[in-house]
Design a protein around this motif. Structure first.
Motif, PDB file in Angstrom:
ATOM      1  N   GLU A  75       7.928   8.905  20.532  1.00 29.69           N
ATOM      2  CA  GLU A  75       8.510   8.417  21.788  1.00 29.69           C
ATOM      3  C   GLU A  75       8.602   9.575  22.776  1.00 29.69           C
ATOM      4  OE1 GLU A  75       9.786   5.084  22.558  1.00 29.69           O
ATOM      5  OE2 GLU A  75       8.329   4.839  20.939  1.00 29.69           O
ATOM      6  N   PRO A  95      13.081  15.771  20.325  1.00 25.33           N
ATOM      7  CA  PRO A  95      12.703  14.734  21.296  1.00 25.33           C
ATOM      8  C   PRO A  95      11.822  15.282  22.434  1.00 25.33           C
ATOM      9  CG  PRO A  95      14.987  15.428  21.628  1.00 25.33           C
ATOM     10  CD  PRO A  95      14.526  16.115  20.388  1.00 25.33           C
ATOM     11  N   VAL A 115      10.721  15.062  26.336  1.00 28.47           N
ATOM     12  CA  VAL A 115      11.103  14.592  27.667  1.00 28.47           C
ATOM     13  C   VAL A 115      10.147  15.206  28.686  1.00 28.47           C
ATOM     14  CG1 VAL A 115      12.922  14.456  29.425  1.00 28.47           C
ATOM     15  CG2 VAL A 115      13.542  14.447  26.996  1.00 28.47           C
ATOM     16  N   THR A 172      14.594   7.032  33.708  1.00 24.33           N
ATOM     17  CA  THR A 172      13.958   7.459  32.454  1.00 24.33           C
ATOM     18  C   THR A 172      13.391   6.242  31.729  1.00 24.33           C
ATOM     19  OG1 THR A 172      15.533   9.281  32.273  1.00 24.33           O
ATOM     20  CG2 THR A 172      14.351   8.668  30.265  1.00 24.33           C
ATOM     21  N   THR A 173      12.126   6.338  31.353  1.00 19.77           N
ATOM     22  CA  THR A 173      11.466   5.242  30.635  1.00 19.77           C
ATOM     23  C   THR A 173      10.902   5.781  29.323  1.00 19.77           C
ATOM     24  OG1 THR A 173      10.750   4.441  32.806  1.00 19.77           O
ATOM     25  CG2 THR A 173       9.751   3.384  30.879  1.00 19.77           C
ATOM     26  N   GLN A 174      11.143   5.043  28.233  1.00 20.94           N
ATOM     27  CA  GLN A 174      10.599   5.453  26.932  1.00 20.94           C
ATOM     28  C   GLN A 174       9.167   4.953  26.798  1.00 20.94           C
ATOM     29  OE1 GLN A 174      13.354   7.629  26.002  1.00 20.94           O
ATOM     30  NE2 GLN A 174      12.242   7.145  24.144  1.00 20.94           N
ATOM     31  N   SER A 216      10.145  10.428  26.587  1.00 21.56           N
ATOM     32  CA  SER A 216      10.936   9.940  27.728  1.00 21.56           C
ATOM     33  C   SER A 216      10.297  10.448  29.010  1.00 21.56           C
ATOM     34  CB  SER A 216      12.364  10.473  27.651  1.00 21.56           C
ATOM     35  OG  SER A 216      12.958  10.061  26.454  1.00 21.56           O
ATOM     36  N   SER A 238       2.014   1.689  30.095  1.00 19.91           N
ATOM     37  CA  SER A 238       3.330   1.064  29.923  1.00 19.91           C
ATOM     38  C   SER A 238       3.927   0.643  31.258  1.00 19.91           C
ATOM     39  CB  SER A 238       4.292   2.049  29.242  1.00 19.91           C
ATOM     40  OG  SER A 238       3.781   2.445  28.009  1.00 19.91           O
ATOM     41  N   SER A 280       5.683   5.028  24.123  1.00 15.00           N
ATOM     42  CA  SER A 280       5.130   5.414  22.815  1.00 15.00           C
ATOM     43  C   SER A 280       3.774   6.059  23.022  1.00 15.00           C
ATOM     44  CB  SER A 280       4.942   4.172  21.929  1.00 15.00           C
ATOM     45  OG  SER A 280       6.180   3.579  21.697  1.00 15.00           O
TER      46      SER A 280
END
Ligand code: FES
Length: 356
Positions: free
Chosen positions: A265, A348, A350, A274-276, A267, A293, A278
């Protein structure tokens, strides 16, 4: 940042058999502020597809107009459209002017040198006009490489500039496929020829800044020759002009890692939202995954050249396939080109497009 504005085509001039210059005017009446050397990312609907490309502004800020030049590239959707279909009165969408290949505004910079090839003249002529019209003590020398006389874009305008700035503008035309009066000016501008030009015709040490715009091999040869002749690397600005017609869509990096097919994932931060998304670790770039997306991230060339997709990894890191746009220091500070990026290491992840 990713907001397009509508521009109306108010004039189209044929510059050579393969290129046109297009005068554009914001429909909103607002002015587009730009620096000499910057580009516009234009978007048009062509055969039902949204197609976007970046084109440098060839007008200078002091002229108060927006003009781009577009050379038709075989198989190039956008450039063919501009040369054969686009008409006065039509509209195009445009991102705000962008780009860091701009005039050096340092007060102590008085002697400017530019080396341009083909359509690489576009940002350079903007810089020349800006420098000579606003700094009366500045001088400019331009080495301009073309295949033949008939392919010289802005031939008449450059000649008019020479007449206007007789004492302050030097023009050296190089032809690669046509004999020139002086043997030195005929043939490719490669390292061998540069090693003769610099001591014989031009002394790099007499210039405060050099602007290079053209294909990668020319830029690399010129950088080496200029720095070898004593010019500091920091004084050499360059912009890569490619003639490729298709953006790079898939990762060219082959990976044998067992995690290469793994989805992670990422961000995406854009305009404070903020959009997640994949993203597989190999294959599509993060930019492509974001677009798929429905995230309207900024992009243009998708080839690692224009820098429109520049953003910062504020958490996690990303590897880039190619990078012709970011400085080493920016990469060290976490900046990446989203169109060339793939998640690397642990999350994570970002990716922030709002970072300056
Ligand atoms: S879109 Fe041009 S460098 Fe990424």
């Amino acid at each position: 940042m990713s907001k397009f504005q509508t521009l109306r085509v108010t004039e189209i001039c044929r510059e050579t058999s393969e290129s046109v210059s297009i005068l554009l005017e914001p429909v909103s009446g607002e002015s587009f502020i730009f620096l000499a050397g910057q580009y516009l990312t234009l978007l048009a609907k062509i055969d039902g597809d949204d197609v976007r490309r970046s084109y440098s502004l060839c007008s200078s800020p002091s002229e108060g107009v927006l003009r781009v030049a577009v050379k038709e590239v075989p198989g190039g959707k956008f450039s063919t459209f501009c040369n054969r279909v686009l008409a006065v009165g039509d509209t195009l969408e445009s991102l705000p002017p962008d780009g860091r290949f701009t005039r050096d505004f340092n007060d102590s910079v008085k002697n400017h040198l530019a080396i341009a090839a083909g359509s690489g003249i576009t940002p350079v002529i903007s810089i020349i006009k800006d420098v000579l019209s606003t700094d009366l003590s500045a001088k400019f020398a331009l080495c301009y490489v073309n295949k033949e006389t008939s392919s010289i874009i802005f031939k008449d305008e450059l000649s008019d500039l020479k007449d206007t700035y007789l004492e302050r503008l030097q023009l050296f035309n190089f032809l690669t496929r046509e004999p020139a009066e002086i043997e030195l000016f005929s043939g490719r501008l490669d390292s061998k020829r540069l090693s003769r030009i610099f001591p014989e015709v031009i002394s790099p040490s007499s210039f405060d800044v050099a602007y290079l715009c053209g294909p990668e091999s020319m830029i690399s040869d010129c950088r080496t020759a200029l720095t070898g002749a004593g010019m500091p690397d920091s004084a050499v600005k360059y912009e890569l002009f490619t003639s490729s017609s298709d953006p790079v869509k898939e990762s060219s990096v082959e990976t044998t890692s067992s995690t290469s097919g793994e989805e992670v994932e990422v961000s995406i931060v854009l305009d404070g939202i903020t959009t997640q998304v994949s993203v597989k670790r190999s294959g599509k770039s993060i930019l492509q995954a974001a677009l798929d997306s429905g995230v309207d991230v900024p992009f243009s060339c998708q080839g690692g050249v224009c820098c429109t997709c520049r953003c910062k990894m504020t958490s996690g890191s990303a590897s880039m396939d190619i990078n012709f746009a970011l400085e080493e220091e920016e990469v060290e500070n976490g900046y990446v080109l989203a169109c060339q990026s793939h998640p690397e290491g642990d999350g994570p992840f970002v990716m922030d497009f709002d970072q300056p």
